[in-house]
Design a protein around this motif. Structure first.
Motif, PDB file in Angstrom:
ATOM      1  N   ASP A 125       0.801  -1.223   0.000  1.00 21.35           N
ATOM      2  CA  ASP A 125       0.000   0.000   0.000  1.00 21.35           C
ATOM      3  C   ASP A 125       0.839   1.281   0.000  1.00 21.35           C
ATOM      4  O   ASP A 125       0.296   2.372   0.100  1.00 21.35           O
ATOM      5  N   ARG A 126       2.154   1.162  -0.119  1.00 13.91           N
ATOM      6  CA  ARG A 126       2.999   2.361  -0.173  1.00 13.91           C
ATOM      7  C   ARG A 126       2.815   3.063  -1.512  1.00 13.91           C
ATOM      8  O   ARG A 126       2.777   2.406  -2.554  1.00 13.91           O
ATOM      9  N   PRO A 127       2.707   4.390  -1.506  1.00 20.98           N
ATOM     10  CA  PRO A 127       2.607   5.104  -2.785  1.00 20.98           C
ATOM     11  C   PRO A 127       3.931   5.056  -3.538  1.00 20.98           C
ATOM     12  O   PRO A 127       5.007   4.999  -2.938  1.00 20.98           O
ATOM     13  N   VAL A 128       3.849   5.079  -4.858  1.00 17.98           N
ATOM     14  CA  VAL A 128       5.034   5.051  -5.717  1.00 17.98           C
ATOM     15  C   VAL A 128       5.160   6.421  -6.372  1.00 17.98           C
ATOM     16  O   VAL A 128       4.295   6.830  -7.150  1.00 17.98           O
ATOM     17  N   ASN A 129       6.213   7.143  -6.038  1.00 15.61           N
ATOM     18  CA  ASN A 129       6.487   8.451  -6.636  1.00 15.61           C
ATOM     19  C   ASN A 129       7.511   8.264  -7.739  1.00 15.61           C
ATOM     20  O   ASN A 129       8.578   7.710  -7.510  1.00 15.61           O
ATOM     21  N   VAL A 130       7.171   8.735  -8.940  1.00  9.53           N
ATOM     22  CA  VAL A 130       8.054   8.587 -10.092  1.00  9.53           C
ATOM     23  C   VAL A 130       8.683   9.940 -10.398  1.00  9.53           C
ATOM     24  O   VAL A 130       7.981  10.937 -10.575  1.00  9.53           O
ATOM     25  N   HIS A 131       9.998   9.954 -10.451  1.00 10.34           N
ATOM     26  CA  HIS A 131      10.764  11.157 -10.767  1.00 10.34           C
ATOM     27  C   HIS A 131      11.391  10.953 -12.140  1.00 10.34           C
ATOM     28  O   HIS A 131      12.042   9.936 -12.375  1.00 10.34           O
ATOM     29  N   ILE A 132      11.190  11.918 -13.039  1.00 14.58           N
ATOM     30  CA  ILE A 132      11.815  11.849 -14.354  1.00 14.58           C
ATOM     31  C   ILE A 132      13.168  12.535 -14.238  1.00 14.58           C
ATOM     32  O   ILE A 132      13.266  13.743 -14.092  1.00 14.58           O
ATOM     33  N   GLY A 133      14.228  11.748 -14.267  1.00 12.09           N
ATOM     34  CA  GLY A 133      15.579  12.249 -14.055  1.00 12.09           C
ATOM     35  C   GLY A 133      16.288  12.669 -15.324  1.00 12.09           C
ATOM     36  O   GLY A 133      17.369  13.232 -15.263  1.00 12.09           O
ATOM     37  N   GLY A 134      15.691  12.411 -16.483  1.00 13.87           N
ATOM     38  CA  GLY A 134      16.341  12.807 -17.728  1.00 13.87           C
ATOM     39  C   GLY A 134      15.564  12.316 -18.932  1.00 13.87           C
ATOM     40  O   GLY A 134      14.644  11.490 -18.824  1.00 13.87           O
TER      41      GLY A 134
END
Length: 148
Positions: free
Chosen positions: A137-146
């Motif tokens: 149930d942990r949220p998944v944060n997506v970071h666009i690094g490039g």
């Protein structure tokens, strides 16, 4: 302009002898208190070998970080994993570092490099969908690094 005059050595102040500092010993890591659990030792003392029970959480975390990275790299238009700004998005384990996946108690952060062609929000949604079954149930944060 006056001619250059060499410095008179008798006018220099005497050199002050330097004393060597005594070697200092680094203190052991103190035990840490956790909410409601009393005192808990965070790691074995320096030079001590960790037991299997102490290594088990690190092995589980390493396995999960590997599985998440493999699932993310299988997503369409994901070119590579990224460490994020200053390499802050990573899972650190004894002797290993997994850039691009940060496993935290209350969230999972994934940093990726994407290929241009598809809308970035669609790529991020595909990554979230690939990682969500593995992290509960942990949220998944997506970071666009490039971008490539």
């Amino acid at each position: 302009m006056p001619a250059h005059r060499p410095e008179d050595p008798s006018r220099r102040p005497p050199a002050i002898p330097r004393q060597k500092a005594a070697p200092t010993r680094r203190p052991e890591a103190p035990a840490r208190e956790t909410a409601g659990q009393g005192r808990e030792v965070t790691s074995p003392p320096r030079g001590a070998v960790a037991t299997r029970e102490q290594e088990a959480p690190a092995r589980e975390t390493a396995g999960l970080a590997h599985r998440i990275a493999e699932a993310v790299l299988r997503c369409p238009d994901v070119a590579d994993m990224s460490g994020g700004p200053f390499g802050t998005v990573a899972t650190y384990l004894p002797g290993e570092r997994f850039p691009g996946v940060a496993l935290r108690e209350n969230e999972v952060e994934v940093s990726i490099v994407v290929r241009l062609g598809r809308p970035i929000p669609e790529i991020a949604d595909a990554v979230r969908a690939a990682v969500a079954p593995m992290v509960g149930d942990r949220p998944v944060n997506v970071h666009i690094g490039g971008l490539r």
